[in-house]
Design a protein around this motif. Structure first.
Motif, PDB file in Angstrom:
ATOM      1  N   LYS A  19       0.843  -1.196   0.109  1.00  0.00           N
ATOM      2  CA  LYS A  19      -0.213   0.030  -0.021  1.00  0.00           C
ATOM      3  C   LYS A  19       0.960   1.246  -0.029  1.00  0.00           C
ATOM      4  CE  LYS A  19      -3.715  -0.249   2.447  1.00  0.00           C
ATOM      5  NZ  LYS A  19      -4.553  -0.251   3.650  1.00  0.00           N
ATOM      6  N   LEU A  20       1.823   1.222   0.702  1.00  0.00           N
ATOM      7  CA  LEU A  20       3.081   2.340   1.031  1.00  0.00           C
ATOM      8  C   LEU A  20       3.466   2.649  -0.679  1.00  0.00           C
ATOM      9  CD1 LEU A  20       4.189   4.582   2.576  1.00  0.00           C
ATOM     10  CD2 LEU A  20       5.996   3.093   3.159  1.00  0.00           C
ATOM     11  N   LYS A  21       4.097   1.487  -1.224  1.00  0.00           N
ATOM     12  CA  LYS A  21       4.572   1.754  -2.574  1.00  0.00           C
ATOM     13  C   LYS A  21       3.650   2.056  -3.481  1.00  0.00           C
ATOM     14  CE  LYS A  21       8.905   0.765  -1.869  1.00  0.00           C
ATOM     15  NZ  LYS A  21       9.748   1.860  -1.754  1.00  0.00           N
ATOM     16  N   ARG A  22       2.444   1.839  -3.456  1.00  0.00           N
ATOM     17  CA  ARG A  22       1.195   2.223  -4.361  1.00  0.00           C
ATOM     18  C   ARG A  22       1.068   3.607  -4.431  1.00  0.00           C
ATOM     19  NH1 ARG A  22      -4.892   0.112  -4.843  1.00  0.00           N
ATOM     20  NH2 ARG A  22      -5.477   1.458  -6.830  1.00  0.00           N
ATOM     21  N   ALA A  23       0.808   4.063  -2.949  1.00  0.00           N
ATOM     22  CA  ALA A  23       0.655   5.532  -2.603  1.00  0.00           C
ATOM     23  C   ALA A  23       2.056   6.303  -2.938  1.00  0.00           C
ATOM     24  CB  ALA A  23       0.388   5.898  -1.026  1.00  0.00           C
ATOM     25  N   GLN A  24       2.970   5.803  -2.860  1.00  0.00           N
ATOM     26  CA  GLN A  24       4.254   6.565  -3.406  1.00  0.00           C
ATOM     27  C   GLN A  24       4.480   6.747  -4.803  1.00  0.00           C
ATOM     28  OE1 GLN A  24       7.992   4.619  -1.952  1.00  0.00           O
ATOM     29  NE2 GLN A  24       9.295   6.388  -2.533  1.00  0.00           N
ATOM     30  N   LYS A  25       4.050   5.815  -5.670  1.00  0.00           N
ATOM     31  CA  LYS A  25       3.541   5.947  -6.988  1.00  0.00           C
ATOM     32  C   LYS A  25       2.855   6.846  -7.283  1.00  0.00           C
ATOM     33  CE  LYS A  25       3.665   3.090 -11.354  1.00  0.00           C
ATOM     34  NZ  LYS A  25       3.651   1.689 -11.639  1.00  0.00           N
ATOM     35  N   LEU A  26       1.615   6.630  -6.785  1.00  0.00           N
ATOM     36  CA  LEU A  26       0.468   7.555  -7.091  1.00  0.00           C
ATOM     37  C   LEU A  26       0.537   9.071  -6.954  1.00  0.00           C
ATOM     38  CD1 LEU A  26      -2.529   5.297  -5.821  1.00  0.00           C
ATOM     39  CD2 LEU A  26      -1.937   5.856  -8.125  1.00  0.00           C
ATOM     40  N   LEU A  27       1.409   9.276  -5.815  1.00  0.00           N
ATOM     41  CA  LEU A  27       1.578  10.584  -5.265  1.00  0.00           C
ATOM     42  C   LEU A  27       2.949  11.189  -5.912  1.00  0.00           C
ATOM     43  CD1 LEU A  27       0.450  10.358  -1.336  1.00  0.00           C
ATOM     44  CD2 LEU A  27      -0.431  11.551  -3.247  1.00  0.00           C
ATOM     45  N   ALA A  29       6.134  10.563  -5.093  1.00  0.00           N
ATOM     46  CA  ALA A  29       6.695  11.064  -4.148  1.00  0.00           C
ATOM     47  C   ALA A  29       8.120  10.328  -4.093  1.00  0.00           C
ATOM     48  CB  ALA A  29       6.336  10.565  -2.847  1.00  0.00           C
ATOM     49  N   PRO A  30       9.223  10.959  -3.976  1.00  0.00           N
ATOM     50  CA  PRO A  30      10.405  10.313  -3.951  1.00  0.00           C
ATOM     51  C   PRO A  30      10.950   9.328  -2.802  1.00  0.00           C
ATOM     52  CG  PRO A  30      10.783  12.692  -3.251  1.00  0.00           C
ATOM     53  CD  PRO A  30       9.335  12.433  -3.646  1.00  0.00           C
ATOM     54  N   THR A  33       8.906   8.828   3.211  1.00  0.00           N
ATOM     55  CA  THR A  33       8.486   9.784   4.413  1.00  0.00           C
ATOM     56  C   THR A  33       7.607  10.746   3.460  1.00  0.00           C
ATOM     57  OG1 THR A  33      10.300   9.427   5.601  1.00  0.00           O
ATOM     58  CG2 THR A  33       9.433  11.522   5.740  1.00  0.00           C
ATOM     59  N   GLU A  34       7.958  11.210   2.423  1.00  0.00           N
ATOM     60  CA  GLU A  34       7.371  12.108   1.482  1.00  0.00           C
ATOM     61  C   GLU A  34       5.963  11.724   1.016  1.00  0.00           C
ATOM     62  OE1 GLU A  34       6.490  15.799  -0.414  1.00  0.00           O
ATOM     63  OE2 GLU A  34       8.118  15.178   1.004  1.00  0.00           O
ATOM     64  N   THR A  35       5.696  10.518   1.002  1.00  0.00           N
ATOM     65  CA  THR A  35       4.486   9.778   0.721  1.00  0.00           C
ATOM     66  C   THR A  35       3.567   9.893   1.816  1.00  0.00           C
ATOM     67  OG1 THR A  35       5.754   7.952  -0.636  1.00  0.00           O
ATOM     68  CG2 THR A  35       3.436   7.615   0.002  1.00  0.00           C
TER      69      THR A  35
END
Length: 83
Positions: A19-27, A29-30, A33-35
């Motif tokens: 879920k964190l990786k998916r959100a990172q990609k969607l947002l 975010a580098p 933490t930025e995610t």
């Protein structure tokens, strides 16, 4: 979206990695933490928008405007005036 004088604190979370990786990609975010920062900013902004909509909704109905179903599509008694 952050504040000018933000207090940064160190936190530990157990998060779903996928879920964190998916959100990172969607947002876009580098970092993770930025995610989380961007997700928090989005949640806060959404609540602020929702509050403005609730306030506008209340103001609209307090105005005393009458709402009528001029096409007769909703049937009797579906729309009420003065909220």
């Amino acid at each position: 979206m952050g504040t000018a004088k933000a207090t940064v604190v160190h936190k530990h979370f157990r998060l779903d990695a996928a879920k964190l990786k998916r959100a990172q990609k969607l947002l876009d975010a580098p970092t993770e933490t930025e995610t989380v920062e961007r997700a928090l900013d989005l949640a806060i902004a959404e609540e602020e928008r929702d509050q403005r909509v609730r306030e506008a909704h209340e103001k609209f109905f307090r105005s005393g405007i009458e709402i009528r179903d001029v096409f007769g599509a909703l049937g009797e008694g579906v729309l009420a005036s003065n909220g």
